[in-house]
Enzyme design. Sequence first.
Site, PDB file in Angstrom:
ATOM      1  N   LYS A  67      -5.722  39.329  -0.935  1.00 16.97           N
ATOM      2  CA  LYS A  67      -6.464  38.167  -1.418  1.00 16.97           C
ATOM      3  C   LYS A  67      -7.817  38.557  -1.997  1.00 16.97           C
ATOM      4  CE  LYS A  67      -7.369  33.374  -0.151  1.00 16.97           C
ATOM      5  NZ  LYS A  67      -7.211  32.346   0.888  1.00 16.97           N
ATOM      6  N   HIS A 119     -13.490  30.186  -6.515  1.00  6.71           N
ATOM      7  CA  HIS A 119     -13.630  29.029  -7.412  1.00  6.71           C
ATOM      8  C   HIS A 119     -14.098  29.432  -8.806  1.00  6.71           C
ATOM      9  CE1 HIS A 119     -14.367  26.798  -3.470  1.00  6.71           C
ATOM     10  NE2 HIS A 119     -13.382  26.122  -4.010  1.00  6.71           N
ATOM     11  N   ARG A 168      -4.479  20.765   6.711  1.00  3.88           N
ATOM     12  CA  ARG A 168      -5.868  21.118   6.961  1.00  3.88           C
ATOM     13  C   ARG A 168      -6.591  20.021   7.726  1.00  3.88           C
ATOM     14  NH1 ARG A 168      -8.315  20.811   0.965  1.00  3.88           N
ATOM     15  NH2 ARG A 168      -7.152  22.748   0.964  1.00  3.88           N
ATOM     16  N   LYS A 209     -12.398  38.061  -0.431  1.00 10.19           N
ATOM     17  CA  LYS A 209     -12.605  38.138   1.016  1.00 10.19           C
ATOM     18  C   LYS A 209     -13.156  39.512   1.382  1.00 10.19           C
ATOM     19  CE  LYS A 209     -10.802  34.181   2.573  1.00 10.19           C
ATOM     20  NZ  LYS A 209     -11.469  33.238   3.480  1.00 10.19           N
ATOM     21  N   THR A 210     -14.097  39.535   2.324  1.00  4.35           N
ATOM     22  CA  THR A 210     -14.599  40.776   2.886  1.00  4.35           C
ATOM     23  C   THR A 210     -14.380  40.734   4.387  1.00  4.35           C
ATOM     24  OG1 THR A 210     -16.838  39.943   3.298  1.00  4.35           O
ATOM     25  CG2 THR A 210     -16.392  40.827   1.100  1.00  4.35           C
ATOM     26  N   LYS A 255       0.420  25.820   1.325  1.00  8.14           N
ATOM     27  CA  LYS A 255      -0.266  26.071   2.584  1.00  8.14           C
ATOM     28  C   LYS A 255       0.735  25.864   3.723  1.00  8.14           C
ATOM     29  CE  LYS A 255      -4.836  24.764   0.855  1.00  8.14           C
ATOM     30  NZ  LYS A 255      -4.446  24.533  -0.524  1.00  8.14           N
ATOM     31  N   ASP A 305      -1.079  27.515  -8.654  1.00 12.86           N
ATOM     32  CA  ASP A 305      -0.463  26.766  -7.555  1.00 12.86           C
ATOM     33  C   ASP A 305      -0.618  25.260  -7.727  1.00 12.86           C
ATOM     34  OD1 ASP A 305      -3.218  26.866  -7.184  1.00 12.86           O
ATOM     35  OD2 ASP A 305      -3.088  26.914  -4.997  1.00 12.86           O
ATOM     36  N   HIS A 330     -17.171  29.396  -3.586  1.00  9.23           N
ATOM     37  CA  HIS A 330     -17.078  30.835  -3.368  1.00  9.23           C
ATOM     38  C   HIS A 330     -16.472  31.462  -4.615  1.00  9.23           C
ATOM     39  CE1 HIS A 330     -12.789  30.253  -2.608  1.00  9.23           C
ATOM     40  NE2 HIS A 330     -13.080  29.393  -1.654  1.00  9.23           N
TER      41      HIS A 330
END
Length: 433
Positions: free
Chosen positions: A234, A51, A89, A237-238, A85, A199, A48
């Site tokens: 962020k 990246h 995950r 994002k949509t 995080k 990060d 996405h």
Amino acid sequence: MADIKTNLIEELQWRGMLHDIMPGTEDQLNKEMTTAYVGFDPTADSLHIGHMVSVMLLRHLQKAGHRPLAIVGGATGMIGDPSFKEAERQLLDDEAIQKNIAGMKGQLEKFLDFDCGENSAEILNNYDWFQDFSFIDFAREAGKHLTVNYMMGKESVKKRLASGTGISFTEFTYQLLQGWDFYHLYKTKNCRLQFGGSDQWGNIVTGTELIRRKAQGTAFAATCPLITKADGTKFGKTESGAVWLDPEKTSPYEFYQFWLNVGDTDAERYIKIFTFLDKEVIDQLITEHAEAPHVRLLQKRLAEEVTRAVHGQEELDIAIAASNILFGKNVTDQLKTLNERTLLQVFDGVMQSEITKADLEGMAEIADLLSTGTQNQLFASKGEAKRMIKGGGISINKAKLQGSELPKDIELLQGKYILAQKGKKNYCLIKVV
């Protein structure tokens, strides 16, 4: 030996793509062709736009005369990176990871040259060197070189522990696994540098430390800032989710629209980071944009450059045509070229109506079409429709009406749609079933 074409660090600095850098990194890059890598987590079968900073780093690296490696984390993707995080995950199985790697590889190949001689790019999967590496071997070869105190000192670990959720042994060992990647690439590919997001600094320097302690070698680290919007939210994002490079997940039209709709401050930052335009061109665009912000020159050029790089010129042309249709003139032919998915996206949210083929064939006047349907219509009555038609305020498929009769050979968009327009801004997409 490949020639060093530009000072990579200077290039990244003016573009706003450099956050932390280990001392000696710039000297190493200016001294000789250097192999460097970026890791990609295979948590989806597409990259996405989050990246894309890493992808652009690798491309700039190669353009400067160095050798880029893209490491897809087939092994580390089974563990999960705890960096900043809140929770652990979900772990992926091998089949899912292999599918994801295949999708990501095709997208990376659009940006990197894999056949240009000494500094050709290469994609590697770290599962290839971890699959036969036993736990005992890993404990002996990697674990004994770094203390628990050293590993506990990482900000990502400290933050997780402070949150109260704790950290599993699996995730705690992640920095050692990533460090071993760097060590392995140092030994097998003469890789001297790792890039990553800010990060990732703790994980990257674990690798340089492992190389120093285990191989008595010198390696380097550099990170780029995490990209956010001007308001601190962020990036990428949509309302419908992430903006993907895969056209099946995010269509080229939606992709183009994302960049077209960023704010002025963001556009000025993003055009430096996400395009390969040189400084003179970008500075000129920024100057021209400041003189007439309403024209959105920066946004248009940004959207064009990034969409072309990811989807190609043909898809860019379709996206531009689709974007012009709502408010453009003389766009009837462009409207006919849209595929169904793009057509529905362009007119998402407009009034929609549905009629049968039998009803359409039985209609004699345009007014019948505009006041009949199972849902909403442009006009409450046939009489109102007739008056507007007479006044010249109605278009069908973006063509102004000539007369009140409904043509028998009216063309259906994608074989099933008619676009009716009242005035400048009121539309109805009529589906013929």
